[in-house]
Design an enzyme around this catalytic site. Structure first.
Site, PDB file in Angstrom:
ATOM      1  N   SER A  87       0.835  -1.191   0.000  1.00 49.84           N
ATOM      2  CA  SER A  87       0.000   0.000   0.000  1.00 49.84           C
ATOM      3  C   SER A  87       0.879   1.254   0.000  1.00 49.84           C
ATOM      4  CB  SER A  87      -0.971  -0.045   1.184  1.00 49.84           C
ATOM      5  OG  SER A  87      -1.919   0.989   1.109  1.00 49.84           O
ATOM      6  N   HIS A 190      -8.105   1.522  -1.113  1.00 43.44           N
ATOM      7  CA  HIS A 190      -8.031   0.602  -2.257  1.00 43.44           C
ATOM      8  C   HIS A 190      -9.414   0.165  -2.724  1.00 43.44           C
ATOM      9  CE1 HIS A 190      -3.753   0.753  -1.697  1.00 43.44           C
ATOM     10  NE2 HIS A 190      -3.912   0.398  -0.432  1.00 43.44           N
TER      11      HIS A 190
END
Length: 308
Positions: A87, A190
């Site tokens: 991430s 996300h």
């Protein structure tokens, strides 16, 4: 075959950089990174409490600055065989791979954290780890609630993201032989919930100059090695609305013959995942500066590259 990995949001803990900042070389570099971000990262790495550092606009630059500063303290001019970040950790990996310079990396993550926090404020959303269970059952249960499988971390953990109401339904109806654990993040990262952040980040990225990665650099989108700096930067932007396929990143590491994985501070999350998914690979959690000697020995043992 050495892989250096940088953790994502949720790994941070209060005071995790206190000992590091006692090193003059680390403190000097970290202060510059802090200034580039426009956030007082020294305070947030030492005295700020958990609630404060859970704030997305603080957590993200804090983690990227940590990855860059700890990585440089460890490696000096050495490049590992492969770099990967989970991430927001991808931005730290991009800086260590020299795709972005440190100032650009910090400007990007500061904008990312701020805009994602703003997007998260539009709807009450969050993320929960679904631990254990059969992956098809887990994915089916996540989909049934309307959540997104935002992080596929391989065997043992898939992270669901969605509204708090959707996550509550998932917690009340867990997949067989699985547990649902809320994570310390303030948004459904996300997923489509982050789409409002994209236009500003595209504008920020448009002013940046990139270079080709100086080592193998893995993308969260699909686990592919990306050789073009501009493409990697574009992937960093689009990734905020796309699931993190860490399972595919680990498959790429395995295919490359990884023998050792070192996780940069705050370490433990990604090596924990690797322990379940990459048996036989040696692991090292670098959390404090008194580990640097052992960490450098680990790097020397596993690296196939010469200093460049």
């Amino acid at each position: 075959m050495l892989v250096i990995v940088a953790p994502g949001q949720g790994a941070q803990t209060p005071g995790f950089l206190t000992k590091w900042l006692e090193l003059d070389s680390f403190a000097s570099r970290f202060e510059l990174l802090s200034q580039a971000s426009g956030v007082d990262l020294v305070a947030h790495g030492t005295i700020s409490d958990q609630e404060t550092i859970t704030d997305t606009s603080i957590a993200q630059p804090l983690l990227v600055a940590s990855a860059i500063a700890v990585g440089r303290e460890l490696l000096g001019d050495l490049l590992p065989d492969m770099l990967a970040g989970h991430s927001v950790g991808e931005i730290g990996a991009a800086a260590l791979a020299r795709v972005l310079d440190d100032t650009q990396a910090m400007a990007l993550v500061a904008a990312r954290g701020t805009r994602m926090a703003e997007a998260a404020a539009l709807t009450r959303t969050g993320m929960s780890a679904v631990v254990a269970g059969d992956p098809p059952d887990v994915l089916s249960a996540i989909e049934a609630t309307g959540c997104t499988a935002a992080n596929n971390n391989g065997k043992g953990q898939i992270v669901a993201a969605g509204t708090l109401e959707q996550l509550e339904v998932l917690a009340a109806n867990p997949p067989k032989r699985a547990r649902v654990i809320p994570l310390k993040v303030a948004g459904a990262f996300h997923t489509v919930h982050m789409a409002p952040a994209i236009p500003h980040l595209e504008t920020v990225a448009a002013s940046m100059t990139t270079a080709a990665p100086h080592t193998l650099l893995v993308s969260n989108r699909d686990g592919q090695i990306v050789n073009n700096g501009a493409e990697y930067l574009a992937r960093l932007i689009s990734q905020i609305t796309s699931p993190v396929r860490w399972d595919q990143c680990m498959a790429t590491m395995a295919a490359a013959g990884v023998s050792g994985i070192l996780e940069l501070a705050p370490a433990g999350t990604l090596t924990g995942i690797a322990k379940r998914n990459l048996p036989g690979v040696e692991l090292f959690n670098l959390n404090t500066p008194d580990q640097l000697g052992d960490a450098r020995a680990f790097v020397t043992t596993h690296s196939s590259r010469e200093s460049k």
